[in-house]
Structures are given as C-alpha cells and as structure tokens.
Scaffold this motif. Structure first.
Motif, PDB file in Angstrom:
ATOM      1  N   UNK A 181       2.122   4.096  -2.960  1.00 12.13           N
ATOM      2  CA  UNK A 181       1.790   5.520  -2.823  1.00 12.13           C
ATOM      3  C   UNK A 181       2.989   6.378  -3.208  1.00 12.13           C
ATOM      4  N   UNK A 203       0.820  -1.219   0.000  1.00 11.20           N
ATOM      5  CA  UNK A 203       0.000   0.000   0.000  1.00 11.20           C
ATOM      6  C   UNK A 203       0.856   1.271   0.000  1.00 11.20           C
ATOM      7  N   UNK A 204       1.801   1.343   0.912  1.00 13.57           N
ATOM      8  CA  UNK A 204       2.610   2.570   0.986  1.00 13.57           C
ATOM      9  C   UNK A 204       3.641   2.610  -0.138  1.00 13.57           C
ATOM     10  N   UNK A 205       4.158   1.450  -0.520  1.00 22.78           N
ATOM     11  CA  UNK A 205       5.108   1.421  -1.653  1.00 22.78           C
ATOM     12  C   UNK A 205       4.423   1.983  -2.892  1.00 22.78           C
TER      13      UNK A 205
END
Lengths: 542, 316
Positions: free
Chosen positions: A391, A387-389
């Motif tokens: 983003x 998820x953060x990768x």
C-alpha cells in the motif's frame, strides 16, 4: 475425521506423511532396483566396497557387497531429509497453533491441556508409523527381485526404525518449542540440534576411540539397527532407547505446556525495558529501506546457516587427510579400485579429489537455506505481511527484486565465509589445496542457491507456502538422487543434466567451470524473470 | 456521478464502474458502481462476506478486477497503482505486520518507505492514540495492533484514506479519537472511504453511504436520504386496555405488538405517524415514547428479507 482432536490432527498429516513416505520409500526402492546393475561385475562390486570404506564417515559400510548392506549405506545420509518433516510437525503441533491463535479456541473446548497435547502427539506418532510402513512396503517391493535377500520383516523393521528416529526428533522439536516464542525459531534450533547430532555420530567413524562421544547422539542409536543387512538385524535395545528418549522429551514438553501461559514460553526472561515509551527508533539502519529491512529479516537465520555450512566445510577439510590415508591403503595392490577412483598422484590433487566429493554436501545445505528463505517469501504473502508494504509507493517488482537481492547478499556472504573457513582449516591442518580451486568450489555454490530461491519465488506465484516448500524440497531430493546415485543407475546424460549439481561439477579438481555455471545462472534468471512477471500481475493472497 | 445525495460541483476522487471480481467460481463482487467526491467521508456497509474487502483490495491494486474500472484521482487503480499509492493511506481488514518489530520500528519503517513523514505529526498521532511504541507487535493487544495500523495510515496526511473496518478492536475512548481524526481529515479536505458493519460508526462519521450485499450494491445515498426508508418505533401506554387491532390497518404502520395485557402497544412505523397519533388520541394516553432508528435498523431491513442472520448483518 472431525470426531476428535486425534483424528483431526491425523487428517492434517495425511498429505505430507503419504508424500514423505512415498518419496523416501521410492528412493529406497530405486536403490535396491539398481543393485543388480551396480554389482554387475566383481570389479564394480570391489569399487563399491572401496568407496564405502572411504565414505565411512557418512554412513557405516556394513556388508556393503550385499543388497541390504549397500542400500543401508546409500540411504545413510538421507536421515537429514527423513527427520525434517517430524521436526516441523513437532514445532507446529503447539507453537504453530499458538502463533495462529487457533490453540486458544481449541483449549476453550472442555478438554484438558495435556489431553489436547497428547491427542496431537498420538496423531503424530500414528502418522510416523504409517510413514514407516509405507517406506517398509516400498523397500520390500524394490527388493522383490533379489532372491529373497530382502525380507518383509526386515523392511518393516527398517521403516519402524525411521519412524522412531522421526518421533524422537519430533519430541525434541516439541520440547524446544516450549522455550521459543516462534515456531520458526524452534525449527531452526532443532535443525541445529539435528545437524550437531549427525556430526557427533560421524565422529567415531572418523576419529578412533570416540564412540563414547557418538553415544551422546540419538543418530548413533538409530544407526545401531540395520535390519536390511544380512545377519545384522535390528538392535532392540537401541530401538527401545529411542522410544524411551521420545517419551522423556515428550513428557517434559507436556509438563511444561501444562504449566506455562498459552502464547508464552516456559522460561520468561525479564523484560529489558518495562517502561512505556512513545519514541521512534530513527537511527535503526535496518528500517531505512526495503533492502535494509529485507536484510535485517534474514540476518539471524543467515548467521546460523553460515555457522553450520562454514564449520562443515572446515570439518571436511580436516577429515580429508584421514580419508586419504584410508584410500591409499585400499589402492595398494588393487588396480581395479585405482581405475575406478582415478586419483591423481600429487598430494594436492589427491586431497582435492576426496574433498571434491565431500564438498557436494555444501551446495545442498546452501540450497536448503534458499528453500527456507523462499518459504519465508511465500509465507509473508500468505500471512498478509505484504499487504501494507504494497500500500506504500513501492512497485511490486521492486518489492520482489529487493527481497531477492537481500537473499542473494546472504548467499554470497555464506559462500565467502565458507571459503574463508575452508582456507583457514587447510592452512592450520596442513592440507594442501589449490586455493583457486577452493574459491571456485565455494563461490560456485552461489548460483545454485539463487536458482533454488528463484524457483521458490516462481512457485510462490501460484502455490501456498507449504506446497511451495514441499515442491522445492522434493526437487532438491530428486536432484540429489540423480547426482548421488544416478551414475550407479547409468542414467542417460539428459537426465543427469536436469540436476544443478551436474553443472556444479567438480570445481575443486577442475577450477571454475564458467560455461556450466552460466547454464545455472541463466536458468535462475529465467525463473526470476517469470516470478517477477507473475508477481507483478497476480492477486495478492488475502 | 452514480448514486444520490452528493453535493454538486465537487469532483469525484474515487470512481468505480461495474467492477466485477470472482474467485474461481465463487462470488466476489458483481457490477459494483459508485463514486466518492473529494473531501467526502463515504461509508461502505455490508455484512461479512458481502464484498467490502474485495472492493477495497481492488482499489488498492492488491487484486485485479475481472471487468469494470476503478479510478482514484482519475488514475486507473491497477495500471497507475504506484502513483495512486502516493495519495493513499490504507488500513487492511486483517492487518498483519512483522511480529518481531516494535510498534515504533514498524512506524519508522513505513515512514521511510513513504519517503519520510512529518515527525511532529507522527508523534502527535502516537500520543493521541496513547500507543506504547516500545512493545513488539506480537505483544500488543488487538486494539493496540489496530492503533499501529491506523497511525501508519494517517501519518503521511494522505489525500485519500481507505479504511477497512478501521475501529475493529478499539475501545470506546480510542474510537472517539478515531472519529476525531476522521473529522479532522474531512475538515482538511481529505477523502475517507470507510468500510464497516458497525452502522453507528458510519452514522457518526459519514456523509454518504453505500450498502453492499452478496457482491452487489443495493443502495447508495446520503445519510438523510437513507432515513426516509427507515422505520421507527413508538410505544404508547394507555390508562385502560386498548385493542392492538385498532392500529393495525392505519397508514404507515408496519407492525403492531400488544404489551402489558393491552395496556400498551408497540408500533413499527414507516413514513408519517399522523394516522397513529390521531387514532391514539381517542384513548386515554399515559405516555408515548418514540425510538429514533439507527442505521443498524436500516441495514437490518436489507438482510432480514431473505432470512440472513440479522446478527451477522450488524456485527453483534
């Protein structure tokens, strides 16, 4: 099914245990169904006897000219597959729940820790008994047309023996997981113990007067019972020993679990740096790019797998001499066997013929490594790690391809180290080999590993991690099944060509088979392209 | 521009129009439309399962809308995701990071993935939230995990911050720091899109608010515009018993409750209190206490009608 922890846990096991039982039971049933074909002529029967003797290191060939003996020998190596599920269940039982945080909630219920753990353990044992019964019944069904040679009592005892070895490795996994912070580490360590146990059990069949060493392996006691072999039966003492060891390991795990912190480990190592800091690790190479991080993530597991595969390759080269001696004594005075085995005359050719058959186990292991890495990709998405990768300004396609590139690097590394280990072993022990062919055998594994990984990435586009891994493992077993017993069943060419092992061929005998390898490479490339297409467009799991 | 309460002539940086997303047959969001002006701090309120995270994950191109459009800085969120991500800092609702990396390693890694960040500013953020970067992610408390995720969202000074329940798990001191970080972002002209079910947090930091319920936007407006629909409470203590009925039919009175055997009344009022004050003046008043309603009260009004758990709505 939600009335107790025991029933809830049993419910959780229902799909895998039935899937595992039906799959492995069907495998055994098929082996038995094929017996009349395999033993069609006296010559064919003699050939099987000869092969059994030469592959004794894999499984002990007792009365291999009978249906029960043949099936027991043929099933021998599948112990690795049989034990994988209980092993994963053992590490997931407490450590897996601790990782997810669900054990905190469960332990907030008015039940003691030991009670909770015991109910879960009892559910695992029950599931394994069900598994054993399913395998036993299917085995009985497979042997139904063999004139009563295969009895229901024998097949159920066979299933029970499988359940017992499964329970033992489940309890070892449970115990190991008391010492590790992560389930994944516990699974890896227990898998290493399993591999070591299998190899240690093999030793006494290869090196004379080493039964004392093999007795250290639980697999030795599993192999003492051969309920399908006429007149051999189950060894109740060995079975009782498996039960006793299961109780000892489970008891130790319970004892540790009752005393340690939830989320902690049984033996806490002192922290390396207790003082708080607000510094950043600016010089850490593994954090510099997506590729470096992807490589860093799989570095440890790659090293372990390299160790196992390279050592096995070296071991196979070392034992080839002994196998050759056994074969030569069999070949003397038997034209039939000589025709079946079709060995060359020169030493190099003989060695390569034997080693070529043994080397089939190496790509299987490399493909198993690829399965674990494909599982990790799938699990990372499921656990929200992407998820953060995603983003950050990294295209989805790049994220997938870079992860795959890191896996490809690891696969190449394993194959090259395996080649070096086999070459070194042949040089040290004086086993004459064509090093060009040896290089072909080691490096031809790479496309097979990458094909499995690409398929895993493709399935991950739709399936959750557990299903993805299950499907890949199933494919691996089916492919192995097609290539390992397909020739005995006289399967059509089209079926044999479904298995990537067909394209791996016999590089130790015939060198590079580039045309065949290109088929595997093309299949892998298509799978990877489809996986990329899917990943670029799919909803990322929440 | 959809929605009200916006200051004029400021370009919209987030534009969402009739965005719809379902999960198989299950509801996600339906026809969600709103826009956020550049430099605005926009609150996105709703109870659990209302569709906040679905909307945000659509903005982040993690999921694809069934229909409708979402744009950030004029760029389509799905088609131009890469360009958009250069502008964005993101805090997911349930942050998951590699358990075996330290906080420092995680920040270093994401700094590299973003092509480098201002190290001095990054260190300031670490100091400001008092994060120990030497511990592994798995060893952090919930609050410290949240700090790591917040720092990675702010560290590259993004033009737009998309924050899904950003203060969940933070202690009051760090919540205060977070409020300060949001204020500074606004002062620097950056946009903050903040989802929450903690209304007091939105009340403190946001200029405008949208409320989402069952996948639909039910209200958009400035904080002050929302105040016109809120109710407030007045408790009046008298020197002698007074019949509560005397207040029940007055203009603006929504609810009446008699307290202390008629020696006091508690009134829920919507709109003007003029009629109540005049009616109370006919009796000997000992004290009068007015409770200023918070956004929680406004929020509750939207959810109490159909009996949905009020506690869930305010996240208590």
């Amino acid at each position: 099914m939600f009335r107790s922890i025991y029933l809830k846990s049993l419910r959780d096991y229902r799909v895998p245990i039935l899937g595992w039982g039906l799959g492995l039971g069907a495998l055994m049933a098929t082996v038995l169904v094929a017996v009349p074909t395999v033993f069609a002529t006296p010559a064919a029967k003699a050939a099987i006897v000869a092969l059994g003797a030469s592959y004794a290191w894999v499984a002990e060939p007792i009365k291999i000219d009978t249906a029960g003996g043949y099936a027991t020998w043929k099933y021998g190596i599948t112990i690795l597959v049989v034990v994988i599920w209980p092993l994963l269940a053992g590490t997931g039982m407490l450590r897996g729940e601790e990782e997810r945080g669900s054990l905190d909630v469960l332990l907030s219920a008015p039940r003691g820790r030991v009670r909770v753990a015991l109910e879960k353990l009892a559910a695992l044992w029950t599931a394994l008994v069900i598994f054993g019964v399913v395998v036993g019944l299917l085995t009985f069904a497979g042997g139904a047309k063999l004139n009563g040679e295969i009895t229901l009592g024998g097949t159920l005892a066979f299933g029970l023996n499988l359940a017992l070895i499964g329970a033992l490795f489940g309890s070892i996994a449970l115990l190991v997981s008391q010492f590790t912070q992560e389930r994944r580490t516990a699974s890896g360590l227990t898998a290493a113990i399993l591999t070591a146990a299998i190899v240690v059990d093999m030793v006494h069949r290869v090196v004379p007067n080493t039964a004392w060493l093999s007795r250290l392996s639980p697999i030795y006691y599993y192999n003492q019972s051969k309920p399908l072999v006429p007149g051999y039966g189950a060894d109740l003492g060995a079975m009782a020993f498996l039960v006793a060891m299961t109780l000892v390991f489970s008891g130790a795990a319970m004892w540790l679990f009752a005393r340690r912190d939830v989320g902690g480990v049984a033996v806490e190592l002192p922290a390396r740096n207790a003082s708080a800091t607000q510094a950043l690790p600016t010089s850490d190479w593994s954090l510099r790019s997506l590729y470096a991080r992807s490589l860093g993530m799989i570095a440890t597991s790659t090293l372990w797998w390299t160790l196992v595969i390279a050592l096995l390759a070296a071991w196979l080269v070392i034992i080839v001499k002994q196998t050759e001696t056994q074969l030569r004594s069999l070949l003397q005075g038997s034209n039939v066997i000589a025709q079946v085995i079709k060995l060359g005359g020169a030493d190099t050719a003989t060695n390569e013929a034997i080693l070529g058959a043994l080397f089939l186990f190496l790509p299987i292991l490399l493909m198993a490594f690829a399965v674990t890495q494909a599982n990790r990709w799938s699990a990372d998405e499921e656990e929200g790690l992407l998820e953060i990768v995603l983003s950050t300004p990294q295209p989805r396609l790049r994220v997938l391809l870079v992860r795959f590139s890191a896996l490809a690097t690891a696969t190449i590394f394993i194959s090259v180290v395996t080649l070096i280990a086999a070459t070194a072993a042949s040089a040290v022990y004086g086993v004459a080999l064509d090093y060009g062919n040896l290089a072909a055998a080691a490096l031809s594994m790479i496309p097979l590993g990458l094909l499995v990984a690409a398929l895993g990435y493709l399935f991950a586009g739709w399936l959750r991690a557990a299903l993805d891994t299950g499907l890949l493992s199933f494919l691996l077993v089916i492919w192995f099944f097609i290539s390992f017993i397909g020739p005995s069943l006289k399967l059509p060419d089209a079926v044999e060509k479904v298995s990537p092992f067909f394209y791996y061929g016999t590089p130790l005998l015939h060198g590079w088979q580039l045309g065949d390898l290109l088929v595997v490479v093309a299949a892998g490339a298509v799978a990877l392209a489809l996986a990329s297409y899917r990943f670029a467009r799919k909803d990322i799991a929440a | 521009m959809s929605g009200s309460g916006k200051e004029a002539a400021v370009p919209d940086i987030i534009e969402v129009d009739k965005l719809t997303k379902s999960y198989g047959g299950k509801r996600g969001i339906k026809d969600v439309s709103f826009s956020v002006a550049e430099g605005e701090v926009f609150g996105f309120l709703g109870p659990n399962g209302a569709g906040k995270t679905t909307t945000i994950r659509t903005l982040m191109a993690l999921i694809r809308a069934d229909s409708g459009t979402a744009r950030i800085a004029g760029l389509d969120c799905w088609g131009r995701a890469l360009e958009i991500k250069r502008l964005i800092g993101y805090v997911p609702g349930e942050p998951a990071l590699d358990r075996n990396l330290t906080g420092g390693q995680i920040l270093e890694y994401f700094a590299n993935l973003r092509g480098g960040v201002d190290r001095v500013y990054l260190k300031k953020l670490i100091e400001r939230l008092d994060l120990d970067t030497s511990r592994k992610f798995r060893q952090y408390s919930t609050g410290n995990k949240r700090k790591v995720v917040l720092i990675q969202a702010f560290m590259h000074r993004p033009r737009v911050l998309i924050l899904d329940e950003p203060t969940s798990g933070l202690d009051p001191l760090n919540q205060q720091e977070f409020d300060g970080m949001v204020r500074e972002a606004r002062e620097e002209g950056r946009t903050v899109f903040l989802s929450s079910h903690v209304l007091s947090e939105v009340e403190k930091t946001c200029t405008r608010v949208a409320i989402i319920r069952d996948g639909n936007i039910v209200r958009i407006g400035g904080i002050h515009e929302l105040n016109d629909i809120k109710r407030y409470e007045i408790t009046i203590a008298f020197a002698q018993p007074v019949a509560a009925d005397a207040f029940a039919r007055l203009d603006g009175v929504a609810e009446v409750e008699a307290l202390n055997d008629g020696m006091a009344v508690r009134l829920a009022i919507q709109g003007s209190a003029d009629a109540v004050i005049k009616a109370a003046a006919r009796y000997p008043v000992v004290s009068l206490t007015s409770y200023e309603p918070s956004l929680e009260d406004i929020f509750l009004r939207y959810y109490e009608r159909d009996g949905q758990a009020a506690k869930e709505a305010v996240g208590v």
